[in-house]
Design a protein around this motif. Structure first.
Motif, PDB file in Angstrom:
ATOM      1  N   ILE A   1      21.038 -28.245 -35.605  1.00 20.16           N
ATOM      2  CA  ILE A   1      21.758 -29.275 -36.359  1.00 20.16           C
ATOM      3  C   ILE A   1      23.255 -28.998 -36.330  1.00 20.16           C
ATOM      4  CG2 ILE A   1      22.111 -30.213 -38.687  1.00 20.16           C
ATOM      5  CD1 ILE A   1      19.070 -29.742 -39.135  1.00 20.16           C
ATOM      6  N   LYS A   2      23.633 -27.737 -36.456  1.00 23.62           N
ATOM      7  CA  LYS A   2      25.049 -27.375 -36.459  1.00 23.62           C
ATOM      8  C   LYS A   2      25.714 -27.597 -35.090  1.00 23.62           C
ATOM      9  CE  LYS A   2      26.373 -25.916 -40.545  1.00 23.62           C
ATOM     10  NZ  LYS A   2      27.536 -26.548 -41.235  1.00 23.62           N
ATOM     11  N   SER A   3      24.910 -27.689 -34.034  1.00 22.20           N
ATOM     12  CA  SER A   3      25.481 -27.935 -32.706  1.00 22.20           C
ATOM     13  C   SER A   3      25.867 -29.394 -32.499  1.00 22.20           C
ATOM     14  CB  SER A   3      24.484 -27.519 -31.624  1.00 22.20           C
ATOM     15  OG  SER A   3      23.392 -28.429 -31.546  1.00 22.20           O
TER      16      SER A   3
ATOM     17  N   ALA B   1      31.976 -43.637 -32.365  1.00 25.09           N
ATOM     18  CA  ALA B   1      32.557 -42.483 -31.679  1.00 25.09           C
ATOM     19  C   ALA B   1      32.115 -41.179 -32.328  1.00 25.09           C
ATOM     20  CB  ALA B   1      34.076 -42.589 -31.700  1.00 25.09           C
ATOM     21  N   ALA B   2      31.913 -40.172 -31.504  1.00 20.19           N
ATOM     22  CA  ALA B   2      31.681 -38.824 -32.014  1.00 20.19           C
ATOM     23  C   ALA B   2      32.995 -38.259 -32.540  1.00 20.19           C
ATOM     24  CB  ALA B   2      31.134 -37.935 -30.909  1.00 20.19           C
ATOM     25  N   THR B   3      32.921 -37.453 -33.574  1.00 20.41           N
ATOM     26  CA  THR B   3      34.106 -36.859 -34.193  1.00 20.41           C
ATOM     27  C   THR B   3      34.018 -35.339 -34.109  1.00 20.41           C
ATOM     28  OG1 THR B   3      33.177 -36.604 -36.421  1.00 20.41           O
ATOM     29  CG2 THR B   3      34.062 -38.787 -35.839  1.00 20.41           C
ATOM     30  N   ASP B   4      35.013 -34.683 -34.682  1.00 25.23           N
ATOM     31  CA  ASP B   4      34.964 -33.217 -34.748  1.00 25.23           C
ATOM     32  C   ASP B   4      34.274 -32.722 -36.013  1.00 25.23           C
ATOM     33  OD1 ASP B   4      36.813 -33.842 -36.690  1.00 25.23           O
ATOM     34  OD2 ASP B   4      38.413 -32.580 -35.900  1.00 25.23           O
ATOM     35  N   GLN B   5      33.699 -33.627 -36.783  1.00 28.97           N
ATOM     36  CA  GLN B   5      33.027 -33.268 -38.023  1.00 28.97           C
ATOM     37  C   GLN B   5      31.579 -32.868 -37.742  1.00 28.97           C
ATOM     38  OE1 GLN B   5      34.721 -33.814 -41.514  1.00 28.97           O
ATOM     39  NE2 GLN B   5      36.081 -33.152 -39.876  1.00 28.97           N
ATOM     40  N   PHE B   6      31.055 -31.922 -38.524  1.00 32.35           N
ATOM     41  CA  PHE B   6      29.710 -31.417 -38.315  1.00 32.35           C
ATOM     42  C   PHE B   6      28.868 -31.599 -39.577  1.00 32.35           C
ATOM     43  CE2 PHE B   6      32.622 -28.073 -39.577  1.00 32.35           C
ATOM     44  CZ  PHE B   6      32.013 -27.541 -40.706  1.00 32.35           C
TER      45      PHE B   6
END
Length: 316
Positions: free
Chosen positions: A118-120, A133-138
């Motif tokens: 999940i963290k990946s 869009a994908a972000t830099d947030q996890f």
């Protein structure tokens, strides 16, 4: 169009109120206000402040993310509603859906993925979807969310799996018992839940399940849930409640000294009361009307406009 409506609605209320820096309040002060049934409107951000907030210069953020909480704290939102599930290896993670498909760059059920898997992943912008869009947030763990919110904002934890003891244990470990609320559903035959372990360790809300969808049984359910030694801090009204049922519910709640919570997301909670989108065109006619009728906690996807309405009207 949504941004235009938001800006117009908020500016028509009070641009100066919306632009003013929020007065810092401790989470203890916010909880004291929540416990006061006669207190001001409590603004609850649905999965955090993920929608744009143009009057503050904020763009969108992924729901349930660090950015979504940071925006809420900067604007002075009272509470962030967020969602808790359990990973395959027993970690508590912040995720609304059963799967990670909508909100992240991955696929699969949360319950089938380890924390490392999940963290990946990376969260998708705003409410997600394959085109977002994908972000830099996890994805956050519950421990991370509790630490991030400390001294900044209260949390409403929507527990999605049968993990209430684990969630409450994590809250206790973080020393967060007085800065989170939990909730669950109750029926006509339910015993008062707020005094029961483990619910008695945190401020608790109940959601009455209305058997015949008329709302007529809800006042008695409120009375039953308020009869215990420890009482809920709020009553969340159920999905598709007829608006004509609201006066009797408000009367009973006010007589027993407990706040009422309404979800404003799509207009399908208190029928005929309008939605967040309606409120962007006419904030006082939608949100303000419910407040005047006796509702004092509102869950919204548009917290900036709701704050502007509240502060401009003097319901501080």
């Amino acid at each position: 169009m949504k941004i235009i409506l938001l800006a117009a609605a908020a500016l028509s209320l009070a641009a100066t109120a919306a632009h003013a820096a929020p007065t810092h309040r401790s989470t203890g002060e916010i909880m004291a206000q929540i416990r006061d049934p006669h207190g001001r409107l409590i603004v609850v951000a649905h999965r955090g402040c993920h929608e744009p907030a143009p009057l503050h210069g904020f763009g969108a953020a992924p729901e349930n993310s660090v950015q979504a909480l940071e925006k809420c704290a900067a604007m002075g939102v009272d509470m962030m509603e967020t969602d808790v599930r359990e990973s395959k290896d027993g970690y508590l993670v912040i995720m609304h859906d059963e799967t990670v498909d909508r909100t992240t760059t991955g696929t699969g059920k949360v319950a089938d993925l380890t924390l490392a898997q999940i963290k990946s992943l990376r969260l998708r912008q705003d409410e997600g979807g394959s085109d977002a869009a994908a972000t830099d947030q996890f994805v956050l763990t519950l421990d991370e969310m509790l630490a991030l919110a400390k001294d900044r904002i209260t949390l409403n934890l929507d527990v999605k799996d049968a993990i209430y003891p684990q969630v409450i244990a994590a809250v206790r470990k973080a020393g967060a018992q007085n800065r989170v609320t939990l909730k669950t559903r109750v029926g006509v035959g339910s015993q008062p839940l707020a005094p029961m372990a483990p619910y008695d360790e945190v401020p608790f809300l109940v959601i009455p399940k209305d058997g015949d969808d008329s709302g007529k049984s809800i006042p008695d359910m409120i009375a039953a849930q308020m009869s215990g030694k420890i009482k809920p801090v709020g009553i969340e009204l159920p999905y598709r409640l007829p608006r004509e049922a609201l006066p009797a519910i408000v009367k009973r709640a006010q007589s027993l000294g407990v706040r009422l919570w309404v979800n404003m997301l799509d207009g399908n909670f208190v029928l005929g009361a309008g939605s967040d989108r309606d409120a962007l065109r006419a904030p006082d006619a939608v949100w303000g009307s419910l407040v005047r009728e006796g509702v004092s906690m509102l869950l919204t996807d548009e917290p900036e406009a709701m704050l502007a309405m509240r502060d401009a009207s003097g319901r501080r």
